[in-house]
Design an enzyme around this catalytic site. Sequence first.
Site, short mmCIF file in Angstrom:
data_model
loop_
_atom_site.label_atom_id
_atom_site.label_comp_id
_atom_site.label_asym_id
_atom_site.label_seq_id
_atom_site.Cartn_x
_atom_site.Cartn_y
_atom_site.Cartn_z
N ASP A 15 32.73 40.60 33.64
CA ASP A 15 32.92 39.24 34.12
C ASP A 15 33.22 38.37 32.89
OD1 ASP A 15 33.05 36.94 35.61
OD2 ASP A 15 31.26 37.34 36.81
N GLU A 54 28.50 29.04 40.79
CA GLU A 54 28.02 29.51 39.49
C GLU A 54 27.05 28.48 38.87
OE1 GLU A 54 30.85 31.87 37.21
OE2 GLU A 54 32.33 31.51 38.76
#
Length: 755
Positions: free
Chosen positions: A311, A521
Amino acid sequence: MNHLLRIIFPAFFLVFFSCQNEKLNSSKSTEIEKKVNELLSKMTIEEKVGQMTQLNIDVISKGELYKLEEPHQLDSQKLNKAIVDYKVGSILNCGSHTYSREHWHDIINQIQNLAKNKTRLGIPVLYGIDAIHGVNYTEGGTLFPQQLAQAATWNPGLVEKIASVTAYEVRASGIPWNFSPVLDLGRQPLWSRFFETYGEDVYLAKSMTSAAIKGYQGTDVSDQNKVAACMKHFLGYSFSLSGKDRTPAWIPERELREYFLPTFKTAIDAGAKTVMINSGEINGVPVHANHDILTTLLRDELHFKGVAVTDWEDIIKLYKIHRVASSLKEAVKIAIMAGIDMSMVPNDYEFSDLLLQLVKEKQVSEERINEAVARILTLKFELGLFEKSITNIKDYPDFGSKKFSDLSYEAASESITLLKNENNCLPLSKDKRVLVCGPSANSLNILNGAWTHTWQGVNTNYNTKNKSTILKAITNKIGTSRVDYVEGSSIFEEKNVEQAIKVAQKCDYIIACLGENPCTEKPGDIEDLTLPAAQLNLIKALAKTRKPIIIVLAENRPRIINDIVDKVQGILLAYLPGDEGGKAITDILYGDINPSGKLPFTYPRYTGSLVPYDHKYSEKLDIHFGENAFNPQFPFGYGLSYSSFEYSNLEVSHDTLKMNDTLTVRVTVKNNSKIRGKEVVELFMSDLYASITPSVKKLVAFNKVLINEGSSTIVSFKITKSDLTFIDSKNQSIVEEGDFEISVANLKQKFTINN
Ligand code: BGC
């Protein structure tokens, strides 16, 4: 043709063609393997390291990182550095906002042309994007409900169609790789990415997973209408202790396997081509550094053959945040040796420089590099990029078409969940006057959530034209003269509440649209799961008018509403329903659609009781040692309809059976109303006594059926050994003999497994 032939013929052709397909696929993969080996043998270490590097589009664009020049343009010098000097294999992202299809094609053509004509081996670049609820970074594309809402349809057929349209529109934008679906289980309601999951249940999420992978990839990803899927974020990302994004999770291996692994295993079995790794840590080990998870489990046990990409900046984080490496170089070594194939670096060349050094110094073996590069090249061949590195716009006449937005509308309509309907206050009559208020009433952004035209989805400049907010859709339906709008409250602040009360007094109903700002997030971390006080206060103030109140919730996660549930007559949970959400919500409010969504998670009543439906018996015990402690606001699988369904005759084919036998379960469902409606028939299993404390129940099957007014239908399910398994103390999947109970709605039946 006689009856038997009618059955045998199609069956024969099906088997024949699927055998042919398998043969074709296996000869194709041998051919690809040969090509990959040939190419690999010609490559320098620099070229190999380049393939393992993925950069953000900002690095090759005019302007500064995160502050690109407008209108967006590639910078030819920077592009040259990436593609020619560093031989970079992959680029991702959309820069600062959504682009037109033409612009996407222009960018990707420039990249591919350079790779083809100005590099020694002409290897095409793999472009990747987050098209997570439709092609959310291409103007005019179709925006679907977010994943959680898709799960609330309990209709895998719809989820497959959504993925298929998304694949088409992503390829139409010139992009072959989609960082979707999210396969993390939504068992931590505080988490900012809860809406990106398929909810809390393993079985429901697995059903949606297979559908999504099939829709994205089809049977052959070289098909110009298909994309490579990316299952993410392997493994255990969704379950941090604090509920804050990318903070530590403590998940013992048994629980990892019981709850968090099955969706990934399902996706791998369905042929998912790529995987993205969890940014966080589990049990003190960042997953990007975890060889046991990235190699022993993912490769040796699950036999995943595709590409493992990190990621965002996650190798850097091993050094700078997690601190398991004392330098960036050490971090690169740890991650690559743990099993990473491609680094989403993504903003500089340090990864490439350091990996090159490590290989030259023999700290990272060339064998490991070859393995990673072979996987990346295989994917590029499989996607057909060597023959055609970018699609043609003209081959996608259905991009942004009405039939696609109709599908989005259908999905929104099937997901929206009616949670309260006191005295059948809904549907509303179209000739009455309404006050529409609340922060999500007039916002397309809130209906779409994050990952919409921009990362956080809050910029209104790029919204799809001509899509209706809830307010607009209500006005379109019943006419301006019957609708009054007063904001009443923004997400966090009360606004002209007095005026809202005054206007409400002249109206017949109040439709209060509540919710949460788009976010995901880290920016989506919250301190409190309760719906912000301003919105609760608005409802309490309006309740004093004694006008019926219907609340519509457009939210990223289940915000606590306990304080106002008794003050309102109707509750509609819209999740994040996408561009067609306004229309679908309105059609449900006014009875043009009969709601059929069911909760894919447990809606909590209290911030201190975030307990899923498949909890343990001990979690039911209250202070009086009664069994009332599990007391959610609304249970998993719950959702009302304008029809009323009655369940009867739950039958099991055997009282006692052997481990390998199949149990048939049948139940009659009657639509006892004057309205045709869809009902999700949910079958739960309870293992009554087991060597690992059993869950009170687990979903093992479901079926969504359309039942005409006044009719009934028999729904049957086949239950096999695999529906009775659990993970034991040795981390093995097993079934134990003994007594089980099946429940469907309020009916129960027992049976015994006896070998
Ligand atoms: C997210 C991923 C996403 C990636 C690329 C990360 O911050 O965690 O889900 O695919 O960015 O945009």
